[in-house]
Structure formats: structure tokens, C-alpha cells
Design a protein around this motif. Structure first.
Motif, PDB file in Angstrom:
ATOM      1  N   VAL A   5     -75.471  55.480  14.527  1.00 23.48           N
ATOM      2  CA  VAL A   5     -74.272  55.290  15.342  1.00 23.48           C
ATOM      3  C   VAL A   5     -74.625  55.430  16.820  1.00 23.48           C
ATOM      4  O   VAL A   5     -75.485  56.236  17.190  1.00 23.48           O
ATOM      5  CB  VAL A   5     -73.178  56.309  14.949  1.00 23.48           C
ATOM      6  N   ALA A   6     -73.981  54.610  17.652  1.00 17.95           N
ATOM      7  CA  ALA A   6     -74.087  54.787  19.098  1.00 17.95           C
ATOM      8  C   ALA A   6     -73.295  56.042  19.458  1.00 17.95           C
ATOM      9  O   ALA A   6     -72.088  56.093  19.273  1.00 17.95           O
ATOM     10  CB  ALA A   6     -73.528  53.569  19.822  1.00 17.95           C
ATOM     11  N   MET A   7     -73.980  57.035  19.998  1.00 19.07           N
ATOM     12  CA  MET A   7     -73.357  58.346  20.182  1.00 19.07           C
ATOM     13  C   MET A   7     -72.605  58.475  21.498  1.00 19.07           C
ATOM     14  O   MET A   7     -71.914  59.453  21.734  1.00 19.07           O
ATOM     15  CB  MET A   7     -74.417  59.434  20.102  1.00 19.07           C
ATOM     16  N   GLY A   8     -72.732  57.483  22.401  1.00 16.98           N
ATOM     17  CA  GLY A   8     -72.101  57.558  23.693  1.00 16.98           C
ATOM     18  C   GLY A   8     -73.144  57.604  24.797  1.00 16.98           C
ATOM     19  O   GLY A   8     -74.348  57.560  24.515  1.00 16.98           O
ATOM     20  N   PRO A   9     -72.655  57.631  26.029  1.00 18.05           N
ATOM     21  CA  PRO A   9     -71.261  57.781  26.452  1.00 18.05           C
ATOM     22  C   PRO A   9     -70.454  56.510  26.228  1.00 18.05           C
ATOM     23  O   PRO A   9     -71.001  55.471  25.879  1.00 18.05           O
ATOM     24  CB  PRO A   9     -71.394  58.098  27.946  1.00 18.05           C
ATOM     25  N   GLY A  10     -69.131  56.637  26.458  1.00 12.94           N
ATOM     26  CA  GLY A  10     -68.251  55.501  26.271  1.00 12.94           C
ATOM     27  C   GLY A  10     -66.815  55.942  26.133  1.00 12.94           C
ATOM     28  O   GLY A  10     -66.435  57.036  26.570  1.00 12.94           O
ATOM     29  N   SER A  11     -66.013  55.107  25.494  1.00 10.14           N
ATOM     30  CA  SER A  11     -64.606  55.391  25.269  1.00 10.14           C
ATOM     31  C   SER A  11     -64.451  56.601  24.355  1.00 10.14           C
ATOM     32  O   SER A  11     -65.058  56.662  23.276  1.00 10.14           O
ATOM     33  CB  SER A  11     -63.932  54.169  24.634  1.00 10.14           C
ATOM     34  N   TYR A  12     -63.638  57.553  24.767  1.00  2.00           N
ATOM     35  CA  TYR A  12     -63.429  58.757  23.961  1.00  2.00           C
ATOM     36  C   TYR A  12     -62.951  58.394  22.563  1.00  2.00           C
ATOM     37  O   TYR A  12     -63.502  58.851  21.558  1.00  2.00           O
ATOM     38  CB  TYR A  12     -62.413  59.670  24.658  1.00  2.00           C
ATOM     39  N   THR A  13     -61.920  57.548  22.498  1.00  2.00           N
ATOM     40  CA  THR A  13     -61.354  57.173  21.201  1.00  2.00           C
ATOM     41  C   THR A  13     -62.348  56.363  20.385  1.00  2.00           C
ATOM     42  O   THR A  13     -62.529  56.596  19.187  1.00  2.00           O
ATOM     43  CB  THR A  13     -60.059  56.369  21.386  1.00  2.00           C
ATOM     44  N   GLY A  14     -63.007  55.393  21.027  1.00  2.00           N
ATOM     45  CA  GLY A  14     -63.968  54.569  20.314  1.00  2.00           C
ATOM     46  C   GLY A  14     -65.111  55.380  19.731  1.00  2.00           C
ATOM     47  O   GLY A  14     -65.492  55.201  18.568  1.00  2.00           O
ATOM     48  N   LEU A  15     -65.669  56.286  20.521  1.00  2.00           N
ATOM     49  CA  LEU A  15     -66.767  57.120  20.038  1.00  2.00           C
ATOM     50  C   LEU A  15     -66.322  58.008  18.885  1.00  2.00           C
ATOM     51  O   LEU A  15     -67.054  58.186  17.901  1.00  2.00           O
ATOM     52  CB  LEU A  15     -67.313  57.986  21.174  1.00  2.00           C
ATOM     53  N   ARG A  16     -65.135  58.548  18.999  1.00  2.00           N
ATOM     54  CA  ARG A  16     -64.625  59.427  17.943  1.00  2.00           C
ATOM     55  C   ARG A  16     -64.492  58.671  16.630  1.00  2.00           C
ATOM     56  O   ARG A  16     -64.852  59.171  15.563  1.00  2.00           O
ATOM     57  CB  ARG A  16     -63.271  60.013  18.374  1.00  2.00           C
ATOM     58  N   VAL A  17     -63.983  57.432  16.705  1.00  2.00           N
ATOM     59  CA  VAL A  17     -63.821  56.620  15.498  1.00  2.00           C
ATOM     60  C   VAL A  17     -65.183  56.275  14.896  1.00  2.00           C
ATOM     61  O   VAL A  17     -65.394  56.410  13.686  1.00  2.00           O
ATOM     62  CB  VAL A  17     -63.037  55.323  15.825  1.00  2.00           C
ATOM     63  N   GLY A  18     -66.112  55.814  15.752  1.00  2.00           N
ATOM     64  CA  GLY A  18     -67.423  55.427  15.252  1.00  2.00           C
ATOM     65  C   GLY A  18     -68.184  56.574  14.625  1.00  2.00           C
ATOM     66  O   GLY A  18     -68.754  56.439  13.535  1.00  2.00           O
ATOM     67  N   VAL A  19     -68.201  57.713  15.295  1.00  3.38           N
ATOM     68  CA  VAL A  19     -68.953  58.864  14.795  1.00  3.38           C
ATOM     69  C   VAL A  19     -68.313  59.429  13.522  1.00  3.38           C
ATOM     70  O   VAL A  19     -69.017  59.762  12.557  1.00  3.38           O
ATOM     71  CB  VAL A  19     -69.075  59.947  15.883  1.00  3.38           C
ATOM     72  N   SER A  20     -66.999  59.532  13.499  1.00  2.00           N
ATOM     73  CA  SER A  20     -66.347  60.069  12.300  1.00  2.00           C
ATOM     74  C   SER A  20     -66.550  59.142  11.100  1.00  2.00           C
ATOM     75  O   SER A  20     -66.749  59.616   9.974  1.00  2.00           O
ATOM     76  CB  SER A  20     -64.851  60.290  12.551  1.00  2.00           C
ATOM     77  N   THR A  21     -66.545  57.835  11.341  1.00  2.00           N
ATOM     78  CA  THR A  21     -66.792  56.880  10.254  1.00  2.00           C
ATOM     79  C   THR A  21     -68.226  57.000   9.751  1.00  2.00           C
ATOM     80  O   THR A  21     -68.477  57.010   8.541  1.00  2.00           O
ATOM     81  CB  THR A  21     -66.533  55.443  10.733  1.00  2.00           C
ATOM     82  N   ALA A  22     -69.171  57.094  10.683  1.00  4.74           N
ATOM     83  CA  ALA A  22     -70.577  57.227  10.298  1.00  4.74           C
ATOM     84  C   ALA A  22     -70.812  58.526   9.514  1.00  4.74           C
ATOM     85  O   ALA A  22     -71.509  58.531   8.484  1.00  4.74           O
ATOM     86  CB  ALA A  22     -71.464  57.191  11.538  1.00  4.74           C
ATOM     87  N   LYS A  23     -70.225  59.611   9.978  1.00  2.00           N
ATOM     88  CA  LYS A  23     -70.393  60.887   9.281  1.00  2.00           C
ATOM     89  C   LYS A  23     -69.761  60.837   7.893  1.00  2.00           C
ATOM     90  O   LYS A  23     -70.331  61.359   6.919  1.00  2.00           O
ATOM     91  CB  LYS A  23     -69.783  62.021  10.115  1.00  2.00           C
ATOM     92  N   GLY A  24     -68.605  60.194   7.794  1.00  2.00           N
ATOM     93  CA  GLY A  24     -67.956  60.062   6.490  1.00  2.00           C
ATOM     94  C   GLY A  24     -68.820  59.296   5.504  1.00  2.00           C
ATOM     95  O   GLY A  24     -68.928  59.669   4.327  1.00  2.00           O
ATOM     96  N   LEU A  25     -69.448  58.224   5.982  1.00  2.00           N
ATOM     97  CA  LEU A  25     -70.352  57.449   5.126  1.00  2.00           C
ATOM     98  C   LEU A  25     -71.548  58.287   4.689  1.00  2.00           C
ATOM     99  O   LEU A  25     -71.976  58.238   3.529  1.00  2.00           O
ATOM    100  CB  LEU A  25     -70.846  56.211   5.871  1.00  2.00           C
ATOM    101  N   CYS A  26     -72.099  59.037   5.626  1.00  2.00           N
ATOM    102  CA  CYS A  26     -73.257  59.872   5.299  1.00  2.00           C
ATOM    103  C   CYS A  26     -72.911  60.893   4.219  1.00  2.00           C
ATOM    104  O   CYS A  26     -73.704  61.125   3.294  1.00  2.00           O
ATOM    105  CB  CYS A  26     -73.759  60.579   6.552  1.00  2.00           C
ATOM    106  N   TYR A  27     -71.751  61.518   4.332  1.00  4.34           N
ATOM    107  CA  TYR A  27     -71.321  62.485   3.325  1.00  4.34           C
ATOM    108  C   TYR A  27     -71.104  61.804   1.975  1.00  4.34           C
ATOM    109  O   TYR A  27     -71.549  62.293   0.928  1.00  4.34           O
ATOM    110  CB  TYR A  27     -70.033  63.176   3.761  1.00  4.34           C
ATOM    111  N   ALA A  28     -70.411  60.664   1.994  1.00  4.30           N
ATOM    112  CA  ALA A  28     -70.061  59.981   0.740  1.00  4.30           C
ATOM    113  C   ALA A  28     -71.285  59.441   0.014  1.00  4.30           C
ATOM    114  O   ALA A  28     -71.342  59.459  -1.223  1.00  4.30           O
ATOM    115  CB  ALA A  28     -69.092  58.841   1.032  1.00  4.30           C
ATOM    116  N   LEU A  29     -72.263  58.947   0.794  1.00  8.98           N
ATOM    117  CA  LEU A  29     -73.436  58.308   0.192  1.00  8.98           C
ATOM    118  C   LEU A  29     -74.647  59.229   0.122  1.00  8.98           C
ATOM    119  O   LEU A  29     -75.672  58.853  -0.438  1.00  8.98           O
ATOM    120  CB  LEU A  29     -73.814  57.062   1.005  1.00  8.98           C
ATOM    121  N   ASP A  30     -74.528  60.420   0.713  1.00  9.04           N
ATOM    122  CA  ASP A  30     -75.637  61.370   0.796  1.00  9.04           C
ATOM    123  C   ASP A  30     -76.830  60.739   1.524  1.00  9.04           C
ATOM    124  O   ASP A  30     -77.961  60.733   1.028  1.00  9.04           O
ATOM    125  CB  ASP A  30     -76.052  61.844  -0.596  1.00  9.04           C
ATOM    126  N   LYS A  31     -76.544  60.188   2.715  1.00 12.20           N
ATOM    127  CA  LYS A  31     -77.566  59.546   3.541  1.00 12.20           C
ATOM    128  C   LYS A  31     -77.685  60.272   4.879  1.00 12.20           C
ATOM    129  O   LYS A  31     -76.720  60.877   5.348  1.00 12.20           O
ATOM    130  CB  LYS A  31     -77.217  58.075   3.795  1.00 12.20           C
TER     131      LYS A  31
END
Length: 230
Positions: A62-88
Motif C-alpha cells: 500500500v502507498a502509505m502517504g503522504p496524501g489525502s487523510y481520507t484516501g490514505l485511511r481507506v487504502g491502509v485499512s483495506t490493505a490491513k483487512g486483506l492481510c488479516y483475512a488472507l494471512d499475508k
């Protein structure tokens, strides 16, 4: 190796699938409004249309930033959710560094300054050489007509990204300041290139503790006073 990379640093939203042999597939969406709501669909299309399933992935980047507060939050939370779900494992790449990689081969004798709009006359910026070595580290810059003068006196610098127009309006004519006509957005494609190197180097993030690189605190608008209190 198969890595899904995500970039939601600005209003655009992009997803790429990369391997150690290069780009496999990519989807990008750029709109006037935030396109991060399409992120899940883009990820599914990117992986499935390339003939893979999410379980085939070796890591999420995931692109960790800097950037849009909302955009970064969405991207990082989605990436973390995938990592947890897939164990990656999770890989995190600096947005500005990945942006600079887009132009390095086109401006071999120039410095590169990606800029992301941070409201008013402020931008998130960094300066790299054409090999992506850091010349000026990532920082929040309040622009004036004298910004980057020391480097501009001795170097040609390419300013690009959605914050560069503000600087162009301030600096006027300067033969060492170059502003490409084409808009350059953050892209999951170059995030993926760095992610391959990070994966090989074992630079994995602590999924539970990882937070986006906001660079500065989020400032929400002040609440409006009711007429009864005026």
C-alpha cells in the motif's frame, strides 16, 4: 512472487498486480470526487482478470502517504483487512518516492519533485535524483516564490503532481523549473515496483501497529455556531 499493490493517496484510486518479472495487470480510476469507494471492485478485477485468486497473493502493498487523510485511511485499512483475512504480509511504500519513479527515465539529468496538494499554499513534497536517491526528504512545505531556491540555482528540477500548479503560479519564469503539461498522479504500478524490492528484503510491516504516513495532523473544519449562541 505475486503482490497486490494499492494507491489511494489522492482522489485517484489505482490497483496493480506485480510479480518479480514485472507488471501483471493494473486498474486505475481518476475522478473529480474520491474514487476510493471503488477500491474493492478494482482489486477483484485486477486479480481475477489476470487469472488468479486472492489466495494466490504473497503480499499486499500500500502507498502509505503522504496524501489525502481520507484516501490514505481507506487504502491502509483495506490493505490491513486483506492481510488479516488472507494471512499475508503487509508492505508500505512512500507515495512521493513511487511518484518520482514514474519520471526518472525521462529526466535523467534533472531532479524530481513530486508534490501533493495539502490545501491552501501547502504541499507534501520531496526531491529525488533520477535514480530515486533522496535529495530532500519528505516534508510539508508552505510554498513561497523562494521555495527550493538553493537547489534551483544549480539544478533543473521537474515539479509535478496535483500540488505543482500552486508553485508554478508563484515562481513565474525560471529556466531551471520544469512543469510537465501532463498530469502525474500517484500510481499503484510504481508502488508495486518498490514492493517487490521490499518483499525480497523482508521489509514487512507490523499489521496491527501500522498507520498511514499522514505527515501532519488532520484538521477538521470548526463547527458552526448556532444562531442562538451568536
Amino acid at each position: 512472487m505475486l503482490i497486490l499493490s494499492i494507491d489511494t493517496s489522492t482522489r485517484g484510486c489505482s490497483v496493480s498486480l506485480v510479480s518479480d518479472e514485472g507488471l501483471v495487470s493494473s486498474y486505475e480510476l481518476f475522478t473529480d470526487k474520491s474514487s476510493s469507494s471503488m477500491l474493492t471492485t478494482l482489486m477483484q478485477n485486477c486479480v481475477e482478470h489476470a487469472g488468479f485468486a486472492l489466495n494466490d497473493l504473497d503480499a499486499i502493498a500500500v502507498a502509505m502517504g503522504p496524501g489525502s487523510y481520507t484516501g490514505l485511511r481507506v487504502g491502509v485499512s483495506t490493505a490491513k483487512g486483506l492481510c488479516y483475512a488472507l494471512d499475508k504480509p503487509l508492505l508500505a511504500i512512500n507515495t512521493l518516492e513511487a511518484m518520482a519513479l514514474q519520471l526518472g527515465k525521462f529526466y535523467e539529468d534533472h531532479l524530481l519533485c513530486p508534490m501533493i496538494d495539502a490545501r491552501r499554499m501547502e504541499v507534501y513534497a520531496a526531491i529525488f535524483d533520477s535514480k530515486n536517491n533522496v535529495v530532500l526528504p519528505t516534508q510539508a512545505v508552505i510554498l513561497t516564490e523562494n521555495s527550493f531556491d538553493e537547489l534551483l540555482n544549480t539544478n533543473k528540477i521537474v515539479f509535478f503532481g496535483d500540488g505543482s500548479a500552486k508553485f508554478k503560479s508563484l515562481i513565474g519564469e525560471n529556466p531551471n523549473a520544469i512543469f510537465p503539461e501532463q498530469d502525474i498522479f500517484p500510481s499503484a504500478k510504481t508502488v508495486g515496483i518498490f514492493a517487490v524490492d521490499a518483499f525480497n528484503a523482508g521489509k514487512f510491516e507490523d499489521i496491527a501497529a501500522f498507520e498511514p504516513y499522514y505527515l501532519k495532523d488532520f484538521m477538521s473544519p470548526a463547527p458552526k455556531k448556532s444562531k442562538a449562541l451568536l
